[in-house]
Design a protein around this motif. Structure first.
Motif, PDB file in Angstrom:
ATOM      1  N   THR A  46       0.830  -1.208   0.000  1.00 18.35           N
ATOM      2  CA  THR A  46       0.000   0.000   0.000  1.00 18.35           C
ATOM      3  C   THR A  46       0.859   1.251   0.000  1.00 18.35           C
ATOM      4  OG1 THR A  46      -1.737  -1.180   1.204  1.00 18.35           O
ATOM      5  CG2 THR A  46      -1.824   1.217   1.215  1.00 18.35           C
ATOM      6  N   TYR A  57       2.160   6.315  -7.076  1.00 20.12           N
ATOM      7  CA  TYR A  57       1.019   7.041  -7.656  1.00 20.12           C
ATOM      8  C   TYR A  57       1.163   8.548  -7.464  1.00 20.12           C
ATOM      9  CZ  TYR A  57      -3.722   8.844  -8.143  1.00 20.12           C
ATOM     10  OH  TYR A  57      -4.821   9.590  -8.506  1.00 20.12           O
ATOM     11  N   VAL A  86       2.581   1.611  -3.466  1.00 16.36           N
ATOM     12  CA  VAL A  86       1.627   2.043  -4.489  1.00 16.36           C
ATOM     13  C   VAL A  86       1.273   3.509  -4.316  1.00 16.36           C
ATOM     14  CG1 VAL A  86      -0.741   1.732  -5.323  1.00 16.36           C
ATOM     15  CG2 VAL A  86       0.694  -0.264  -4.869  1.00 16.36           C
ATOM     16  N   TYR A  87       1.076   3.944  -3.077  1.00 14.03           N
ATOM     17  CA  TYR A  87       0.742   5.342  -2.819  1.00 14.03           C
ATOM     18  C   TYR A  87       1.878   6.271  -3.241  1.00 14.03           C
ATOM     19  CZ  TYR A  87      -0.057   9.647  -0.237  1.00 14.03           C
ATOM     20  OH  TYR A  87      -0.207  10.980   0.100  1.00 14.03           O
TER      21      TYR A  87
END
Length: 292
Positions: free
Chosen positions: A38, A45, A41-42
C-alpha cells in the motif's frame, strides 16, 4: 487398548497449537506485506507525474517546483555512501577476521570489544549524529562536509558489517581450514585463499544491507547540519553536500502540494538506488557461490 491402537490414536491427533501458530505467523506476514505494498503504491502514484529526467537532471528550486530536481542530492548520496564504504568495509572485515581467527576470547579486552560491538549495533542513529557533530565536525574541524557525513555513517553501520562478516566467516566449514593446514599452508594463507573466498557471499550481503541502511539515514545528517537546498554537485571530501533523505525531508516540509509530489518521486528514486545496491550484493553472492 493395545500398543498399536495407542500409536494410531497419537497419529490421528491434530496439532492444533502448531496450526494456530502457523496461521498467526502467516497473518502477521500478510499484514506487513499489505502495508508495504500500500505504501509503495501510494508513493509511486503520488510521484508518478515527476518520475521523468527532470528529477535527476535538474537542481532543486524553491520558486519553481515544476522544474526542480534532485541532481545534487543524488550525487551527494553517491559521494557519501561511496566514502562510507571506503571507510567502514575494510575496518569491519579486518575486525571480523581478527575476532574470529586470531582473538583469544579468554582475554578480557577481546570480550570487551565483542560486548561493545553488540551494544553499538543497538544505539539509535541520532546518538551517532551527536558524536559526529561534537568530535568530527567540531573537534577535528571538518565542518559540514562529505567526509564528516561519511565517517559518521561509517561508525553507524560498522557494527553491522563486523557482525555480518563474523557470521560469514564462522559459517565456513572447519574441514576447509584443516585441509589447508594439512597441505602446509600458513594461517594467513588459509584465511586469504580459502576462508575469505568462501565467506564472500555472506560478507557482501551484510555489507550492502549496512550501506543500504546508511543510504536511508537522515537523522544523524540533519543533526550534522546537512543542507536541504544545495544547487551544486560535491567535488571533494571537504565539499558541502545534501543527500536524498534530507532533500525529501526539505520538500515534505513545504506547504505546496507540488513539492509533496516531488518528494514522492524522490522516495522512488531512493528506493531504486537501494534496490540497485542490493542487486549488486545478490550478483556477487551468486557468482561467488557458483565459483565455490
Amino acid at each position: 487398548m493395545t500398543a498399536t491402537q495407542r500409536r494410531l490414536l497419537v497419529r490421528r491427533r491434530v496439532p492444533w497449537g502448531d496450526i494456530a501458530f502457523k496461521l498467526v505467523l502467516r497473518l502477521c506476514l500478510a499484514v506487513a506485506v499489505a502495508f508495504l505494498v500500500t505504501l509503495l503504491v501510494y508513493v509511486v502514484y503520488k510521484g508518478w507525474s515527476r518520475l521523468d529526467p527532470r528529477l535527476w537532471e535538474n537542481f532543486p528550486s524553491i520558486r519553481r517546483p515544476e522544474r526542480a530536481g534532485a541532481k545534487s542530492a543524488l550525487f551527494g548520496s553517491l559521494w557519501v555512501i561511496g566514502m562510507t564504504a571506503v571507510f567502514c568495509l575494510p575496518v569491519g572485515i579486518l575486525g571480523a577476521i581478527y575476532l574470529e581467527e586470531y582473538a583469544d576470547h579468554r582475554r578480557w579486552y577481546n570480550r570487551l570489544i565483542e560486548l561493545n560491538i553488540a551494544n553499538l549495533a543497538a544505539i539509535p542513529s541520532i546518538v551517532y549524529g551527536i558524536l559526529g557533530l561534537g568530535v568530527i565536525a567540531r573537534g577535528f574541524g571538518f565542518g559540514t562536509t562529505v567526509i564528516t557525513a561519511s565517517i559518521t555513517l561509517s561508525l553507524l553501520v560498522l557494527p553491522i558489517v563486523i557482525i555480518a562478516s563474523r557470521e560469514a566467516i564462522r559459517a565456513v566449514p572447519g574441514e576447509i581450514r584443516n585441509a589447508s593446514y594439512g597441505l602446509g599452508a600458513t594461517k594467513w594463507q588459509t584465511i586469504w585463499r580459502q576462508v575469505l573466498p568462501s565467506a564472500i557471499p555472506g560478507m557482501a550481503t551484510g555489507s550492502i544491507l549496512a550501506l543500504s541502511r546508511a543510504a536511508g539515514e537522515a537523522a544523524p545528517l540533519l543533526l550534522l547540519g546537512g543542507l536541504t537546498y544545495v544547487a551544486y554537485i560535491p567535488d571533494g571530501l571537504l565539499s558541502g553536500y545534501t543527500v536524498l533523505p534530507i532533500q525529501i525531508y526539505g520538500w515534505i516540509s513545504q506547504s505546496r502540494e507540488s513539492f509533496h509530489d516531488l518528494s514522492s518521486a524522490a522516495i522512488v528514486l531512493l528506493l531504486i538506488v537501494i534496490i540497485a545496491m542490493n542487486s549488486v550484493a545478490i550478483y556477487v553472492r551468486n557468482r561467488s557461490q557458483k565459483r565455490w
